[in-house]
Design a protein around this motif. Structure first.
Motif, PDB file in Angstrom:
ATOM      1  N   VAL A 146       0.843  -1.191   0.000  1.00  0.00           N
ATOM      2  CA  VAL A 146       0.000   0.000   0.000  1.00  0.00           C
ATOM      3  C   VAL A 146       0.878   1.241   0.000  1.00  0.00           C
ATOM      4  O   VAL A 146       1.830   1.345   0.767  1.00  0.00           O
ATOM      5  CB  VAL A 146      -0.928   0.016   1.232  1.00  0.00           C
ATOM      6  CG1 VAL A 146      -1.588   1.379   1.384  1.00  0.00           C
ATOM      7  CG2 VAL A 146      -1.981  -1.060   1.104  1.00  0.00           C
ATOM      8  N   VAL A 147       0.535   2.143  -0.905  1.00  0.00           N
ATOM      9  CA  VAL A 147       1.243   3.412  -0.998  1.00  0.00           C
ATOM     10  C   VAL A 147       0.363   4.470  -0.344  1.00  0.00           C
ATOM     11  O   VAL A 147      -0.838   4.502  -0.571  1.00  0.00           O
ATOM     12  CB  VAL A 147       1.478   3.772  -2.480  1.00  0.00           C
ATOM     13  CG1 VAL A 147       2.340   5.013  -2.602  1.00  0.00           C
ATOM     14  CG2 VAL A 147       2.118   2.605  -3.211  1.00  0.00           C
ATOM     15  N   GLY A 148       0.961   5.322   0.471  1.00  0.00           N
ATOM     16  CA  GLY A 148       0.200   6.407   1.078  1.00  0.00           C
ATOM     17  C   GLY A 148       0.113   6.257   2.580  1.00  0.00           C
ATOM     18  O   GLY A 148       0.555   5.266   3.138  1.00  0.00           O
ATOM     19  N   PRO A 149      -0.451   7.271   3.240  1.00  0.00           N
ATOM     20  CA  PRO A 149      -0.491   7.263   4.701  1.00  0.00           C
ATOM     21  C   PRO A 149      -1.422   6.178   5.231  1.00  0.00           C
ATOM     22  O   PRO A 149      -2.411   5.832   4.579  1.00  0.00           O
ATOM     23  CB  PRO A 149      -1.017   8.656   5.062  1.00  0.00           C
ATOM     24  CG  PRO A 149      -1.692   9.160   3.839  1.00  0.00           C
ATOM     25  CD  PRO A 149      -1.047   8.479   2.662  1.00  0.00           C
ATOM     26  N   GLY A 150      -1.097   5.637   6.397  1.00  0.00           N
ATOM     27  CA  GLY A 150      -1.937   4.616   7.007  1.00  0.00           C
ATOM     28  C   GLY A 150      -1.139   3.736   7.936  1.00  0.00           C
ATOM     29  O   GLY A 150       0.049   3.967   8.159  1.00  0.00           O
ATOM     30  N   ASP A 151      -1.808   2.731   8.520  1.00  0.00           N
ATOM     31  CA  ASP A 151      -1.158   1.819   9.456  1.00  0.00           C
ATOM     32  C   ASP A 151      -1.558   0.391   9.155  1.00  0.00           C
ATOM     33  O   ASP A 151      -2.655   0.125   8.655  1.00  0.00           O
ATOM     34  CB  ASP A 151      -1.582   2.134  10.902  1.00  0.00           C
ATOM     35  CG  ASP A 151      -0.915   3.403  11.412  1.00  0.00           C
ATOM     36  OD1 ASP A 151       0.303   3.542  11.217  1.00  0.00           O
ATOM     37  OD2 ASP A 151      -1.640   4.242  11.979  1.00  0.00           O
ATOM     38  N   LEU A 152      -0.639  -0.527   9.493  1.00  0.00           N
ATOM     39  CA  LEU A 152      -0.885  -1.946   9.312  1.00  0.00           C
ATOM     40  C   LEU A 152      -0.592  -2.629  10.647  1.00  0.00           C
ATOM     41  O   LEU A 152       0.466  -2.410  11.237  1.00  0.00           O
ATOM     42  CB  LEU A 152       0.035  -2.484   8.213  1.00  0.00           C
ATOM     43  CG  LEU A 152      -0.198  -3.909   7.720  1.00  0.00           C
ATOM     44  CD1 LEU A 152      -1.576  -4.028   7.087  1.00  0.00           C
ATOM     45  CD2 LEU A 152       0.874  -4.290   6.709  1.00  0.00           C
ATOM     46  N   VAL A 153      -1.558  -3.430  11.121  1.00  0.00           N
ATOM     47  CA  VAL A 153      -1.431  -4.071  12.435  1.00  0.00           C
ATOM     48  C   VAL A 153      -1.663  -5.568  12.301  1.00  0.00           C
ATOM     49  O   VAL A 153      -2.644  -5.992  11.678  1.00  0.00           O
ATOM     50  CB  VAL A 153      -2.481  -3.481  13.431  1.00  0.00           C
ATOM     51  CG1 VAL A 153      -2.415  -4.207  14.767  1.00  0.00           C
ATOM     52  CG2 VAL A 153      -2.252  -1.994  13.621  1.00  0.00           C
ATOM     53  N   ARG A 154      -0.737  -6.379  12.855  1.00  0.00           N
ATOM     54  CA  ARG A 154      -0.965  -7.823  12.911  1.00  0.00           C
ATOM     55  C   ARG A 154      -2.036  -8.097  13.951  1.00  0.00           C
ATOM     56  O   ARG A 154      -1.939  -7.626  15.072  1.00  0.00           O
ATOM     57  CB  ARG A 154       0.320  -8.556  13.327  1.00  0.00           C
ATOM     58  CG  ARG A 154       1.221  -8.713  12.189  1.00  0.00           C
ATOM     59  CD  ARG A 154       2.324  -9.699  12.260  1.00  0.00           C
ATOM     60  NE  ARG A 154       3.121  -9.444  11.062  1.00  0.00           N
ATOM     61  CZ  ARG A 154       2.831  -9.927   9.871  1.00  0.00           C
ATOM     62  NH1 ARG A 154       1.796 -10.747   9.707  1.00  0.00           N
ATOM     63  NH2 ARG A 154       3.558  -9.619   8.824  1.00  0.00           N
ATOM     64  N   GLU A 155      -3.056  -8.864  13.567  1.00  0.00           N
ATOM     65  CA  GLU A 155      -4.203  -9.040  14.450  1.00  0.00           C
ATOM     66  C   GLU A 155      -4.711 -10.479  14.360  1.00  0.00           C
ATOM     67  O   GLU A 155      -5.267 -10.886  13.344  1.00  0.00           O
ATOM     68  CB  GLU A 155      -5.308  -8.044  14.035  1.00  0.00           C
ATOM     69  CG  GLU A 155      -6.650  -8.266  14.692  1.00  0.00           C
ATOM     70  CD  GLU A 155      -6.619  -8.078  16.209  1.00  0.00           C
ATOM     71  OE1 GLU A 155      -5.731  -7.362  16.702  1.00  0.00           O
ATOM     72  OE2 GLU A 155      -7.464  -8.675  16.887  1.00  0.00           O
ATOM     73  N   PRO A 156      -4.493 -11.271  15.417  1.00  0.00           N
ATOM     74  CA  PRO A 156      -5.033 -12.627  15.376  1.00  0.00           C
ATOM     75  C   PRO A 156      -6.563 -12.581  15.476  1.00  0.00           C
ATOM     76  O   PRO A 156      -7.119 -11.589  15.940  1.00  0.00           O
ATOM     77  CB  PRO A 156      -4.417 -13.285  16.612  1.00  0.00           C
ATOM     78  CG  PRO A 156      -4.050 -12.160  17.519  1.00  0.00           C
ATOM     79  CD  PRO A 156      -3.791 -10.961  16.655  1.00  0.00           C
ATOM     80  N   GLY A 176      -6.024   4.931  -0.238  1.00  0.00           N
ATOM     81  CA  GLY A 176      -4.685   4.592  -0.722  1.00  0.00           C
ATOM     82  C   GLY A 176      -4.758   3.676  -1.931  1.00  0.00           C
ATOM     83  O   GLY A 176      -5.854   3.395  -2.438  1.00  0.00           O
ATOM     84  N   ARG A 177      -3.578   3.231  -2.402  1.00  0.00           N
ATOM     85  CA  ARG A 177      -3.529   2.335  -3.551  1.00  0.00           C
ATOM     86  C   ARG A 177      -2.756   1.091  -3.193  1.00  0.00           C
ATOM     87  O   ARG A 177      -1.734   1.161  -2.520  1.00  0.00           O
ATOM     88  CB  ARG A 177      -2.825   3.018  -4.730  1.00  0.00           C
ATOM     89  CG  ARG A 177      -3.652   4.087  -5.411  1.00  0.00           C
ATOM     90  CD  ARG A 177      -2.833   4.806  -6.454  1.00  0.00           C
ATOM     91  NE  ARG A 177      -2.820   4.095  -7.737  1.00  0.00           N
ATOM     92  CZ  ARG A 177      -1.715   3.751  -8.384  1.00  0.00           C
ATOM     93  NH1 ARG A 177      -0.544   4.000  -7.874  1.00  0.00           N
ATOM     94  NH2 ARG A 177      -1.790   3.129  -9.539  1.00  0.00           N
ATOM     95  N   VAL A 178      -3.267  -0.071  -3.673  1.00  0.00           N
ATOM     96  CA  VAL A 178      -2.537  -1.327  -3.498  1.00  0.00           C
ATOM     97  C   VAL A 178      -1.847  -1.652  -4.816  1.00  0.00           C
ATOM     98  O   VAL A 178      -2.497  -1.697  -5.867  1.00  0.00           O
ATOM     99  CB  VAL A 178      -3.479  -2.496  -3.143  1.00  0.00           C
ATOM    100  CG1 VAL A 178      -2.664  -3.696  -2.675  1.00  0.00           C
ATOM    101  CG2 VAL A 178      -4.457  -2.077  -2.081  1.00  0.00           C
ATOM    102  N   VAL A 179      -0.549  -1.875  -4.751  1.00  0.00           N
ATOM    103  CA  VAL A 179       0.212  -2.151  -5.976  1.00  0.00           C
ATOM    104  C   VAL A 179       0.868  -3.521  -5.881  1.00  0.00           C
ATOM    105  O   VAL A 179       1.049  -4.066  -4.796  1.00  0.00           O
ATOM    106  CB  VAL A 179       1.306  -1.074  -6.215  1.00  0.00           C
ATOM    107  CG1 VAL A 179       0.678   0.297  -6.402  1.00  0.00           C
ATOM    108  CG2 VAL A 179       2.309  -1.062  -5.070  1.00  0.00           C
ATOM    109  N   HIS A 180       1.199  -4.097  -7.037  1.00  0.00           N
ATOM    110  CA  HIS A 180       1.949  -5.356  -7.127  1.00  0.00           C
ATOM    111  C   HIS A 180       2.598  -5.397  -8.498  1.00  0.00           C
ATOM    112  O   HIS A 180       2.039  -4.882  -9.467  1.00  0.00           O
ATOM    113  CB  HIS A 180       1.022  -6.557  -6.925  1.00  0.00           C
ATOM    114  CG  HIS A 180       1.766  -7.877  -6.852  1.00  0.00           C
ATOM    115  ND1 HIS A 180       2.155  -8.564  -7.976  1.00  0.00           N
ATOM    116  CD2 HIS A 180       2.196  -8.609  -5.799  1.00  0.00           C
ATOM    117  CE1 HIS A 180       2.798  -9.678  -7.618  1.00  0.00           C
ATOM    118  NE2 HIS A 180       2.831  -9.732  -6.298  1.00  0.00           N
ATOM    119  N   GLU A 181       3.768  -6.029  -8.572  1.00  0.00           N
ATOM    120  CA  GLU A 181       4.535  -6.063  -9.821  1.00  0.00           C
ATOM    121  C   GLU A 181       3.773  -6.728 -10.967  1.00  0.00           C
ATOM    122  O   GLU A 181       4.019  -6.431 -12.133  1.00  0.00           O
ATOM    123  CB  GLU A 181       5.868  -6.781  -9.604  1.00  0.00           C
ATOM    124  CG  GLU A 181       6.901  -5.987  -8.812  1.00  0.00           C
ATOM    125  CD  GLU A 181       6.657  -6.016  -7.302  1.00  0.00           C
ATOM    126  OE1 GLU A 181       5.608  -6.562  -6.864  1.00  0.00           O
ATOM    127  OE2 GLU A 181       7.504  -5.487  -6.562  1.00  0.00           O
TER     128      GLU A 181
END
Lengths: 363, 108
Positions: free
Chosen positions: B49-59, B73-78
């Protein structure tokens, strides 16, 4: 798809690493990436750098340097060398590896606090830990298998103890990635990790092991190769695996000549699954005249009934993003045998119900 | 919800986000400043993900990853076209396949 690690030169596979964006704990994202590459390095050891690192690690532990450094071509040969070297002295692994590691971990843990340490580990060595540890366990099992014919008996117990005396060199990458290694108590250990495989520190002799000559993994980091060893050392010690599952070498040799009859007659369900994947579900379906069970906008559901085994039920889906030549790649995902529709199958692969699965955009 | 290859991104209502997530440790961004949702071990290709934000591991039911995009935001992949995401919270789910007696994640 399996991709092979190939490097043209020896030395540090991570190449020149810029210390960009160094974190508070003294490790940067670049460091972590470099250690990831070192863990998977399949190039000759940099013997001069490794030996210097070994000697430094002894000195940092307050010990006299070893009288001799002996090289082994694989962990298998190293274990044999360790067992046949009479005057090597006691193992100094505790002083050389465990004590400085515990000291650094305590220092960082005190500075970051429990939650801070957990976050730091998750951002550094954590993601590397599981795939690397799985590889280490497979190597240990392979050495045991070849030297003692498996895991039981007194000889196996003795070999297991020798394996536990090893410092893991390149495979110590996960925890080395969590600490600063360019200065401080881990310098020597890290120097070996950057340049060689496993090593065994004894008071008078250090046995150091070469790195693999071949390592083939899938994108999940599992050993994976259909036409040769997935992991091989210079002396021929090798492990064979298909998407992480250990398989006998002779079994792989048989794969190119498979027929549907041969697949059907295989009694081991695990091996039969590998055969089906290698042969290609689509080919097998065509050859055995299977019919699709259901089709909808998410894909096609196929079913293969097997004698005295649960049926193979699969969804066939098209890649949403076309290939450069405009075609779309088809891929197959096995789903539980109770699946009734293609949508239910695709939804299951994401842990959802058929009703709950409704992507508004797919690429 | 949005699918990019073997990753599914499912919106989560703001009031459904577990309260401890606000104080949970955040995943570190990669060298290019992206939040990495899934990384290919061999190619290094990533759903990111490009752009501001947070990612949290969550069981648990809101995991394995919770993504917060306060401004979208935007999700990118090759190998996949990019996907634009509206602002909000999302679950990030890795695709899996059935193996008799177990499951394994999809990795190709």
């Amino acid at each position: 798809m399996t991709i092979t690690t190939t490097e043209g030169t020896g030395g540090d596979p991570a190449g020149a690493v810029a210390g960009a964006g160094t974190e508070a704990a003294g490790t940067s994202f670049e460091d972590v990436r470099a250690w990831r590459a070192r863990a998977a390095a399949a190039v000759p050891a940099d013997r001069a750098a490794a030996e210097a690192g070994v000697r430094r690690a002894y000195r940092q532990a307050g010990l006299p340097e070893p009288e001799r450094v002996v090289w082994a071509a694989s962990p298998r040969e190293a274990v044999t060398l360790v067992r046949t070297t009479a005057d090597k002295g006691a193992s100094v692994r505790e002083a050389v590896r465990s004590a400085p590691w515990a000291q650094e971990r305590r220092r960082l843990h005190t500075r970051l606090g429990p939650a801070g340490w957990a976050a730091h580990w998750a951002a550094t060595g954590g993601p590397l830990w599981e795939p690397t540890q799985a590889l280490v366990d497979r190597i240990r099992a392979g050495v045991l298998e070849e030297l003692a014919g498996g895991g039981t008996g007194s000889e196996a117990a003795e070999i297991r103890l020798v394996l536990l005396d090893a410092v893991l060199g390149q495979h110590d990458a996960p925890w080395l990635a969590a600490f600063p290694t360019d200065r401080g108590p881990l310098e020597g250990l890290a120097a070996v990790g950057r340049s060689a495989g496993w090593w065994w520190p004894y008071a008078r002799v250090a046995v150091v092991c070469e790195r693999p000559v071949a390592l083939h993994r899938d994108e999940a980091g599992r050993l994976d190769r259909g036409d040769g060893p997935a992991l091989a050392y210079p002396d021929g010690f090798a492990l064979y695996a298909w998407r992480g599952m250990p398989v006998p070498a002779a079994f792989l040799a048989e794969l190119p000549g498979l027929t549907p009859d041969r697949i059907r007659s295989e009694e081991n369900a695990e091996l039969r699954r590998v055969m089906l994947e290698h042969y290609g579900y689509d080919r097998y379906l065509a050859d055995s005249g299977a019919r699709h069970v259901h089709r909808d906008e998410t894909g096609t559901l196929w079913r293969i009934d097997l004698p005295s085994d649960e049926p193979v039920v699969m969804v066939e889906v098209l890649n949403s993003t076309p290939e450069p030549d405009g075609t779309r790649r088809t891929y197959w995902l096995r789903v539980p045998p109770s699946t009734r529709t293609a949508r239910e199958g695709v939804a299951w692969t994401f842990g959802l119900t058929a009703q709950g699965y409704a992507p508004e955009r797919e690429t | 919800m949005y699918r990019q290859g073997d990753v599914l991104i499912v919106p989560v209502a703001n009031d459904a986000v577990p309260p401890h997530v606000a104080a949970a440790p955040k995943e570190r961004r990669d060298a290019r400043g992206r939040l990495v949702l899934a990384l290919g071990e061999v190619t290094g290709h990533a759903h990111a993900v490009v752009g501001p934000g947070d990612l949290v591991r969550e069981p648990g039911p809101f995991g394995p990853l919770l993504l917060h995009l306060p401004q979208g935001g935007r999700v990118v992949h090759e190998e996949h076209a990019a996907i634009t995401l509206p602002k909000g919270w999302y679950r990030v789910i890795r695709q899996r396949e059935y193996v008799p007696g177990s499951v394994r994640i999809v990795a190709d």
